[in-house]
Scaffold this active site. Structure first.
Site, short mmCIF file in Angstrom:
data_model
loop_
_atom_site.label_atom_id
_atom_site.label_comp_id
_atom_site.label_asym_id
_atom_site.label_seq_id
_atom_site.Cartn_x
_atom_site.Cartn_y
_atom_site.Cartn_z
N SER A 189 27.21 14.15 -3.45
CA SER A 189 26.07 13.36 -2.80
C SER A 189 25.92 12.05 -3.74
CB SER A 189 24.73 14.20 -3.08
OG SER A 189 23.66 13.34 -3.03
N TYR A 194 19.92 19.38 -8.58
CA TYR A 194 20.77 19.11 -7.34
C TYR A 194 21.60 17.97 -7.91
CZ TYR A 194 21.87 17.28 -2.91
OH TYR A 194 22.82 16.99 -1.71
P1 NAP Z 1 21.86 21.50 6.09
O1 NAP Z 1 21.67 20.82 7.42
O2 NAP Z 1 20.56 21.90 5.26
O3 NAP Z 1 22.98 22.46 6.21
C1 NAP Z 1 23.22 23.19 5.13
C2 NAP Z 1 24.54 24.00 5.58
O4 NAP Z 1 24.84 24.71 4.28
C3 NAP Z 1 24.20 25.09 6.45
O5 NAP Z 1 25.17 25.27 7.63
C4 NAP Z 1 23.76 26.28 5.50
O6 NAP Z 1 24.26 27.73 6.17
C5 NAP Z 1 25.05 26.45 4.27
N1 NAP Z 1 24.83 26.85 3.09
C6 NAP Z 1 23.87 26.58 2.28
N2 NAP Z 1 24.11 27.44 1.25
C7 NAP Z 1 25.15 28.54 1.55
C8 NAP Z 1 25.80 29.68 1.17
N3 NAP Z 1 25.49 30.10 -0.06
N4 NAP Z 1 26.72 30.19 1.80
C9 NAP Z 1 27.23 29.47 2.94
N5 NAP Z 1 26.58 28.56 3.49
C10 NAP Z 1 25.65 28.01 2.84
O7 NAP Z 1 22.30 20.11 5.08
P2 NAP Z 1 23.35 19.15 5.25
O8 NAP Z 1 22.67 17.84 5.17
O9 NAP Z 1 24.22 19.26 6.44
O10 NAP Z 1 24.17 19.08 3.80
C11 NAP Z 1 25.40 19.60 4.01
C12 NAP Z 1 26.24 19.00 2.44
O11 NAP Z 1 25.88 17.63 2.36
C13 NAP Z 1 25.40 19.70 1.29
O12 NAP Z 1 26.18 20.12 0.25
C14 NAP Z 1 24.51 18.89 0.84
O13 NAP Z 1 24.14 18.60 -0.31
C15 NAP Z 1 25.44 17.52 1.26
N6 NAP Z 1 24.62 16.16 1.49
C16 NAP Z 1 23.64 16.12 2.30
C17 NAP Z 1 23.04 14.82 2.36
C18 NAP Z 1 22.08 14.33 3.40
O14 NAP Z 1 21.23 13.50 3.38
N7 NAP Z 1 21.83 15.35 4.46
C19 NAP Z 1 23.31 13.83 1.52
C20 NAP Z 1 24.22 13.99 0.43
C21 NAP Z 1 24.93 15.13 0.47
P3 NAP Z 1 23.21 28.58 6.77
O15 NAP Z 1 22.00 27.87 7.44
O16 NAP Z 1 24.05 29.50 7.79
O17 NAP Z 1 22.84 29.57 5.72
#
Ligand code: NAP
Length: 251
Positions: A148, A161
Site C-alpha cells: 500500500s 496497517y
Molecule cells: P476489500 O475489497 O476489502 O477485499 C479484501 C479481500 O481480502 C476480500 O476478498 C477478503 O476475502 C480478503 N481477505 C481478507 N482477509 C483474508 C483472510 N484472512 N483470508 C482470506 N482472504 C482474506 O479490499 P481491497 O481494496 O480489494 O484490498 C485488496 C488488497 O489491496 C489488500 O491487501 C489491501 O490492503 C490492498 N490495498 C487496497 C487499497 C485500496 O484503496 N482499496 C489501497 C492500498 C492497498 P473475504 O471477503 O472472502 O473474507
C-alpha cells in the site's frame, strides 16, 4: 505445462489470496481471461467468490474457488497444496488478502495489532513459504505482494496497517534477493486509493478531498492494479521492485 482444458491452451497456475472482492476479484478475472488457471481464495465472502466463479465459467475460463483464512497456517498451506495437487505446480502467487482499520494509535488494542499483522503480513509469509518450495523445485515462479502507499509513506491513524504493509515491502526485497538465483521474481505493488469496499467508510466529502490531492484527480480502479499484476507476471527481468500505482498522489 498444464493444459487448460476449457480453452485447450497451455496455462500458468495462479493463486490469488483474497480473490472474492475488490482488487483480488479483478486480478482473478483479468488473469483467467488471459487463459491462466486461477485459484480464487476467499474467506468470508462465499457468495461473491461463487459469483466470480460462475461469471468466468460461463465463458469457459479456468477458475476454482477455495475457502481458506490465510492468516492461519494450516489453511494458508492448504490452498497452496490444493493448487499443487490439482495442477502439479504453482507458477504465480498473488498475496492480495488484507484488512484495514482506522484508529488512533493509542487506541489500537493488542488484538487489533495481531489481527492486522496476521491478515496482511503473516498470511503472505505462510502462503509464500509453501509456494516457494514448489517454485524452487521448478526453478521458476512469480510472487506479487499487494502492499500500500501507506507502507511507503505511513498513514496517520493507520499505524498498524502501515507497519504491516511496510513489512511486506521488506519481505519482497529480501525474498527477491534470496529467490532470484532460483529464477523466482518477487515484486510488490503499492496502490494509492482504489475504489473497493475497503474505502466504503469514506464520506463523499472525504473522497473529494483525497481526489483534490491526487494529480490525476481521481480514485483508482481495481483494473489498474490487475493490469500491473498481469504485466509483472509476463515480464522477465523485474524483481525486488515496489510499483506505486496512485495517480501521482505520492512520487
Ligand atoms: P476489500 O475489497 O476489502 O477485499 C479484501 C479481500 O481480502 C476480500 O476478498 C477478503 O476475502 C480478503 N481477505 C481478507 N482477509 C483474508 C483472510 N484472512 N483470508 C482470506 N482472504 C482474506 O479490499 P481491497 O481494496 O480489494 O484490498 C485488496 C488488497 O489491496 C489488500 O491487501 C489491501 O490492503 C490492498 N490495498 C487496497 C487499497 C485500496 O484503496 N482499496 C489501497 C492500498 C492497498 P473475504 O471477503 O472472502 O473474507
Amino acid at each position: 505445462m498444464v493444459e487448460n482444458q476449457e480453452k485447450n491452451i497451455v496455462s500458468k497456475v495462479v493463486v490469488v489470496t483474497g480473490g472474492s472482492r475488490g482488487i483480488g476479484a479483478e486480478i482473478v478475472k483479468t488473469l483467467a481471461k488471459e487463459g491462466y488457471s486461477v485459484i480464487l481464495n476467499y474467506n468470508k465472502s462465499e457468495q461473491c467468490a461463487k459469483d466470480v466463479e460462475s461469471e468466468l465459467k460461463k465463458q469457459d475460463y479456468a477458475v476454482d474457488i477455495f475457502k481458506a483464512d490465510v492468516s492461519k497456517k494450516e489453511e494458508a498451506t492448504a490452498i497452496i497444496n490444493y493448487a499443487i495437487n490439482k495442477y502439479g505446480k504453482i507458477d504465480v502467487l498473488i498475496n492480495n488478502a488484507g484488512i484495514s482499520q482506522s484508529k488512533l494509535f493509542t487506541e489500537i488494542t493488542d488484538d487489533d495489532w495481531d489481527n492486522m499483522m496476521s491478515n496482511n503480513l503473516t498470511s503472505a509469509f505462510y502462503c509464500t513459504r509453501e509456494a516457494a518450495k514448489n517454485m524452487i523445485h521448478n526453478k521458476e515462479g512469480v510472487i506479487i505482494n499487494i502492499s500500500s502507499i501507506w507502507g511507503i509513506t505511513g498513514g496517520s491513524m493507520e499505524v498498524h496497517y502501515s507497519t504491516a504493509k511496510a513489512g511486506l515491502i521488506g519481505f519482497t526485497k529480501a525474498l527477491a534477493k534470496e529467490l532470484g538465483p532460483s529464477n523466482i521474481r518477487v515484486n510488490a505493488i503499492a496502490p494509492g486509493i482504489i475504489a473497493t469496499d475497503m474505502n466504503k467508510e469514506y464520506s463523499k466529502e472525504d473522497i473529494e478531498e483525497i481526489k483534490s490531492a491526487i494529480p490525476l484527480n481521481r480514485i483508482g480502479s481495481p483494473l489498474s492494479i490487475a493490469k500491473c499484476v498481469k504485466w509483472l507476471i509476463e515480464d522477465d527481468y523485474t524483481t525486488g521492485e515496489v510499483i506505486s500505482i496512485n495517480g501521482g498522489w505520492h512520487m
